[in-house]
Motif scaffolding. Structure first.
Motif, PDB file in Angstrom:
ATOM      1  N   GLY A 137       0.914  -1.127   0.089  1.00 31.50           N
ATOM      2  CA  GLY A 137      -0.066   0.003  -0.083  1.00 31.50           C
ATOM      3  C   GLY A 137       0.904   1.313  -0.111  1.00 31.50           C
TER       4      GLY A 137
ATOM      5  N   TYR B 262      -5.230   0.484  -6.354  1.00 34.05           N
ATOM      6  CA  TYR B 262      -6.212   0.265  -5.591  1.00 34.05           C
ATOM      7  C   TYR B 262      -7.680   0.404  -6.417  1.00 34.05           C
TER       8      TYR B 262
ATOM      9  N   LYS C 211     -10.113  -2.475  -7.566  1.00 29.63           N
ATOM     10  CA  LYS C 211     -11.717  -2.386  -7.331  1.00 29.63           C
ATOM     11  C   LYS C 211     -12.465  -2.528  -8.368  1.00 29.63           C
TER      12      LYS C 211
ATOM     13  N   LEU D 190     -10.180  -6.646  -4.540  1.00 30.66           N
ATOM     14  CA  LEU D 190      -9.592  -5.847  -3.527  1.00 30.66           C
ATOM     15  C   LEU D 190      -8.888  -6.679  -2.575  1.00 30.66           C
TER      16      LEU D 190
ATOM     17  N   LEU E 175      -5.549  -6.971  -1.786  1.00 30.53           N
ATOM     18  CA  LEU E 175      -4.673  -6.124  -0.839  1.00 30.53           C
ATOM     19  C   LEU E 175      -4.772  -6.444   0.758  1.00 30.53           C
TER      20      LEU E 175
END
Lengths: 143, 222
Positions: free
Chosen positions: B159, B183, B187, B192, B195
Motif C-alpha cells: 500500500g 487500488y 476495485k 480488492l 490487498l
C-alpha cells in the motif's frame, strides 16, 4: 575586403513559395542573389537532417517557406516543417551556431512581393551575423 | 523496450576529442523507436559533430552505420571491415549494445553516446514512461497489472506511504501514486481482497542485488 555575401538555402514548397518566387521574377522584383532555392513537393518533406546538411556544407543561413497555415495542400505538412525547423534550431544551438540563422515562413503563391521581402530580410539578418563559421569553402562557388 | 536518452553534445565531443576518424554506430532496435539512436539520430549526431569539429578547426571523419541490433554479434559483424580504419567507436545504442561492441572488438574503444534509462513504453507519441524494473520476480499478477516496483519511488509492496495525496506522488506532482492506481484497478476488477494479504519483504537477490544475472534456455543451446 569585399563585403560578406552569405549563402542562404531556401527550401520552398512547390505550391506556394516556389510559385511566389516565380511570380517575383515575373513581376521583375529585385531581391538579393544570395539564395539557392530547393523545390519541394511540400515543406512536410523537410527533415531536420536536410537543414543540418545545408549548414554542414557551408550555408550561412537556411529558411523553409511553406503555405499559409491551414492551407497546406497535404493538410499539415507546413505545421510539421515548423516543428522540424524548431528542432534544427535546438541542434544548431548545441553546436554554438545562432538559431536565428534558420527560420520558417508562410506565404501563398500570390505573394511574390512577400517572397522578395523574406529573401531581403534573411540576407540582411545573416549579413549582420557574419559567416556561420562552419567550413567556409576556400574558393567562391560559381552560381 | 529499452529507453535511452542522448548524452549532452558537449560530453560526447569531449569523449571523442582525441580522434580524427570514428565510427558512429546506432541501433535499429529499441533506441530507434525512442528516436535517440536510429538511422536518423546517427545522421543528425554525425552532422552536429562534424559542424562542431570544423568550428574547432579539427575536422573529423565519421563512418555512419546502424546494424539491425547492436546487441548481437551477428549484426555488428557486418561492419567489421568498416571498423578497421576507425580509431574509436561512438555508440548510440543502449548500454548492452556498447558492451557487445566492446566485447567483440577488444582492440577498439567503444564510447557510449547515450544514457540508458529504463524499460518502458510510449504513453503518448514521443513520451516514454518506465514500466518494468526487471526485478526478476514479477508481482503484476496480484497488483492488477500495475508495477509498484518500477513506479513507486519507495518500491512499496503493502500500500501507499503517507506521501500519497489525492492520487499523486509526493516525489513529483506529475506522477500518479501507483498504489492509488493499483487500488482503483483492483476495485474495478473486484479483486480488492488481494490487498488484504500482507506481502513479505521482497527477495532482491532476483534483482541486481546478487550480481550479474543469467537466463538459460537449455533446449535451444548449441
Amino acid at each position: 575586403m569585399s563585403e560578406f555575401e552569405p549563402k542562404i538555402v531556401a527550401y520552398c514548397c512547390d505550391f506556394c513559395a516556389f510559385a511566389a518566387a516565380d511570380l517575383a521574377g515575373a513581376m521583375r522584383l529585385q531581391y538579393p542573389p544570395n539564395v539557392r532555392i530547393i523545390r519541394l513537393p511540400c515543406t512536410g518533406k523537410v527533415d531536420a537532417i536536410h537543414l543540418m546538411k545545408a549548414f554542414e556544407q557551408g550555408a550561412d543561413g537556411v529558411f523553409v517557406a511553406g503555405c499559409l497555415e491551414g492551407q497546406c495542400h497535404y493538410l499539415e505538412g507546413n505545421l510539421r516543417a515548423r516543428k522540424r525547423v524548431a528542432y534544427a534550431k535546438r541542434l544548431l544551438a548545441e553546436v554554438q551556431i545562432e538559431p536565428e540563422r534558420i527560420d520558417m515562413f508562410n506565404l501563398s503563391s500570390a505573394m511574390g512581393g512577400r517572397f522578395a521581402e523574406i529573401v531581403k530580410e534573411m540576407t540582411q539578418r545573416i549579413k549582420e551575423m557574419g559567416p556561420a563559421n562552419t567550413d567556409r569553402r576556400q574558393q567562391p562557388v560559381e552560381s | 523496450m529499452i529507453v535511452a536518452d542522448r548524452k549532452p553534445l558537449e560530453e560526447i565531443l569531449d569523449s571523442i576529442k582525441d580522434y580524427k576518424k570514428i565510427m558512429l554506430m546506432g541501433c535499429g532496435g529499441c533506441v530507434t523507436i525512442c528516436f535517440s539512436g536510429g538511422v536518423k539520430a546517427v545522421e543528425l549526431l554525425a552532422s552536429q559533430i562534424k559542424i562542431a569539429r570544423k568550428k574547432q578547426g579539427k575536422p573529423i571523419e565519421i563512418i555512419e552505420c546502424t546494424p539491425e541490433r547492436q546487441c548481437e554479434f551477428e549484426f555488428i559483424d557486418a561492419f567489421k571491415k568498416d571498423l578497421e580504419s576507425a580509431e574509436a567507436v561512438l555508440s548510440i545504442a543502449c548500454g548492452v549494445g556498447v558492451q557487445t561492441m566492446s566485447e567483440r572488438h577488444e582492440d577498439t574503444i567503444t564510447i557510449p553516446g547515450q544514457n540508458t534509462k529504463f524499460m518502458g513504453y510510449p504513453v503518448e507519441h514521443a513520451l516514454w514512461e518506465e514500466r518494468c524494473a526487471g526485478c526478476g520476480n514479477c508481482v503484476l499478477e496480484w497488483t492488477g497489472g500495475i508495477c509498484p516496483i518500477a513506479r513507486c519511488a519507495k518500491k512499496l509492496l503493502n500500500g501507499p506511504c503517507g506521501g500519497s495525496s489525492n492520487g499523486v506522488c509526493e516525489v513529483d506532482k506529475d506522477t500518479d501514486c501507483v498504489w492509488q492506481l493499483i487500488y482503483d484497478r483492483l476495485k474495478k476488477l473486484n479483486k480488492l481482497e488481494n490487498l488484504m494479504v500482507v506481502r513479505q519483504p521482497k527477495d532482491w537477490r532476483t534483482s541486481t542485488d546478487a550480481g550479474q544475472r543469467r537466463v538459460k534456455f537449455e533446449e535451444a543451446m548449441l
